[in-house]
Design a protein around this motif. Sequence first.
Motif: not given
Length: 304
Positions: A174-198
């Motif tokens: 569960l920890t492994f899956l949660l961290l993978t989901v949260i990593s993916d979600t964090g990348a999406y949220a921050v990248g969508w709002r602040f992402g500028k550098h590829k």
Amino acid sequence: MPMVSEAGGEPEDGPAGHRQPQDPDRRAEGPGRKRAGRDLPAAIGVGLGLGTVILASLFVHKPVFVVVIAAAVVVGLWELTSRLAERSQLRVPLVPLAAGGAATVVAGYLSGADGALIALGATILAMLVWRMTQRPENYLRDVTAGVFVAFYVPFLATFVALMLTAGDGPQRVLTFLLLTVISDTGAYAVGWRFGKHKLAPRISPGKTREGTAGAVVSAMAAGALCMELLIDGGQWWQGLVLGLAVAVSATVGDLGESMIKRDLGIKDMGTLLPGHGGIMDRLDSILPTAPVAYLLFLAFVGAG
């Protein structure tokens, strides 16, 4: 499994002169994106359904979750070998790979790493013999692709079954899956709002460095909490290390499958999961992260 609905880009001319998806990895990172290019209600519904199946099987009876892993492996193998046949004319033998892949996962749970390695070796041998029953042209190319597929899907997935064997195995998974989901979600949220550098524009133009930073920070914070609250003998600083490792391996996994899909000229590996693509599109970050998480749990809190 990562449940974020991710967006693809417009087609662009590929190196071979045919049209390819601009961003086969579906993450909608980058400025100016206001909505994901997916059916969001369907994606949310499928994500909730998958989450329910995972949690129910994981905590009700461990062997049931092993069956879920094996089923995901078989479907993933079918998707990947089908795309290889369609796009690259690679005839990878599915029957021995599917049977052997499921057996490798089960052997890992019942007999540990030694059993899994024996089953994997037998799977590769069976695939080599099976391919001999067909015409010899491109034999070496086909079996080489088959060995890659065997390691990429069932071998990596077996580390999830190995995690499950610990006394607190469900909590580790569960920890492994949660961290993978949260990593993916964090990348999406921050990248969508602040992402500028590829991050890697030639592989996945949608990913940004800012999104990657969001993945790292969110996974490290979640890791500290999970190690303290869910893992027997776990400490918060171990969670920081685990979260960092998961964020890095999940990103590498996403980029790796993006490279495969860009080479094949496809957007998704399948259509089985509305709003998500195929099973392999959900396993892209999970598969390479599984051995990383397993080894870190082993180093931090032992075999359990």
